[in-house]
Scaffold this motif. Sequence first.
Motif, mmCIF file in Angstrom:
data_model
loop_
_atom_site.group_PDB
_atom_site.id
_atom_site.type_symbol
_atom_site.label_atom_id
_atom_site.label_comp_id
_atom_site.label_asym_id
_atom_site.label_seq_id
_atom_site.Cartn_x
_atom_site.Cartn_y
_atom_site.Cartn_z
ATOM 1 N N GLN A 113 -20.553 34.036 -49.886
ATOM 2 C CA GLN A 113 -21.588 33.159 -50.427
ATOM 3 C C GLN A 113 -22.787 33.088 -49.493
ATOM 4 O O GLN A 113 -22.661 33.310 -48.293
ATOM 5 N N SER A 114 -23.926 32.752 -50.062
ATOM 6 C CA SER A 114 -25.128 32.559 -49.246
ATOM 7 C C SER A 114 -25.232 31.110 -48.766
ATOM 8 O O SER A 114 -25.809 30.843 -47.723
ATOM 9 N N ALA A 115 -24.659 30.199 -49.502
ATOM 10 C CA ALA A 115 -24.777 28.771 -49.179
ATOM 11 C C ALA A 115 -23.972 28.397 -47.949
ATOM 12 O O ALA A 115 -22.888 28.928 -47.714
ATOM 13 N N PRO A 116 -24.488 27.446 -47.158
ATOM 14 C CA PRO A 116 -23.702 26.917 -46.040
ATOM 15 C C PRO A 116 -22.433 26.247 -46.561
ATOM 16 O O PRO A 116 -22.353 25.863 -47.730
ATOM 17 N N PHE A 117 -21.454 26.116 -45.692
ATOM 18 C CA PHE A 117 -20.228 25.414 -46.059
ATOM 19 C C PHE A 117 -19.981 24.302 -45.048
ATOM 20 O O PHE A 117 -20.455 24.349 -43.919
ATOM 21 N N PHE A 164 -10.651 28.857 -37.836
ATOM 22 C CA PHE A 164 -11.620 29.451 -36.923
ATOM 23 C C PHE A 164 -12.955 29.520 -37.648
ATOM 24 O O PHE A 164 -13.001 29.883 -38.827
ATOM 25 N N THR A 165 -14.002 29.182 -36.945
ATOM 26 C CA THR A 165 -15.338 29.293 -37.513
ATOM 27 C C THR A 165 -16.195 30.124 -36.573
ATOM 28 O O THR A 165 -16.286 29.823 -35.375
ATOM 29 N N GLY A 166 -16.805 31.176 -37.098
ATOM 30 C CA GLY A 166 -17.718 32.005 -36.325
ATOM 31 C C GLY A 166 -19.141 31.533 -36.533
ATOM 32 O O GLY A 166 -19.531 31.179 -37.648
ATOM 33 N N GLU A 168 -25.903 28.825 -36.854
ATOM 34 C CA GLU A 168 -25.297 28.510 -38.158
ATOM 35 C C GLU A 168 -23.906 29.128 -38.269
ATOM 36 O O GLU A 168 -23.623 30.183 -37.708
ATOM 37 N N ALA A 169 -23.061 28.470 -39.058
ATOM 38 C CA ALA A 169 -21.730 29.010 -39.346
ATOM 39 C C ALA A 169 -21.876 30.234 -40.241
ATOM 40 O O ALA A 169 -22.530 30.180 -41.277
ATOM 41 N N ARG A 200 -20.491 34.214 -45.124
ATOM 42 C CA ARG A 200 -21.828 34.054 -45.678
ATOM 43 C C ARG A 200 -22.621 35.349 -45.605
ATOM 44 O O ARG A 200 -22.327 36.239 -44.816
ATOM 45 N N PHE A 201 -23.649 35.424 -46.429
ATOM 46 C CA PHE A 201 -24.606 36.519 -46.389
ATOM 47 C C PHE A 201 -26.000 35.938 -46.558
ATOM 48 O O PHE A 201 -26.160 34.756 -46.853
#
Length: 146
Positions: free
Chosen positions: A6-10, A32-34, A88-89, A80-81
């Motif tokens: 998705q393009s949207a932040p989470f 884990f969050t990159g 940003e995550a 994300r893309f």
Amino acid sequence: MRVAVQSAPFDLGAEAARFAAAVPGAGAVVTFTGLVRDNGGALAAMEIEHYPGMTETAISAMVDEAARRWALVDALVIHRFGRLAAGEAIMMVATAATHRAAAFDAAEFLMDYLKSRAPFWKKEIGASGTEWVAARDADEAALKRW
């Protein structure tokens, strides 16, 4: 098992809470969050491209492999893309298993494979221009343990 490209932040907290609430019987949940690294302040943004359909299929295959190898109760991958600012995550992996070792190993497996094999193309944008991110030997070496 869920894969979202998705393009949207989470919302990391909301995603982790929703995931953990939906895994009865699990004894461990690993997340884990990159984040987009800022390279010492030199990076303004990163642009990530992908082929819809192909990317989700490839990541789903990785998740299925992890689920088989570690008998996961559940797994989640969000990637994300688009254009993302430094800090940003960029992605999240969550795994649930009956025991912590399996949850940790499966999460690391997914992170290593996402880094090296997921069909994303990344371009770094900074004050000195833009540059496509090349494959790194360390990322390829990390795959050898699996």
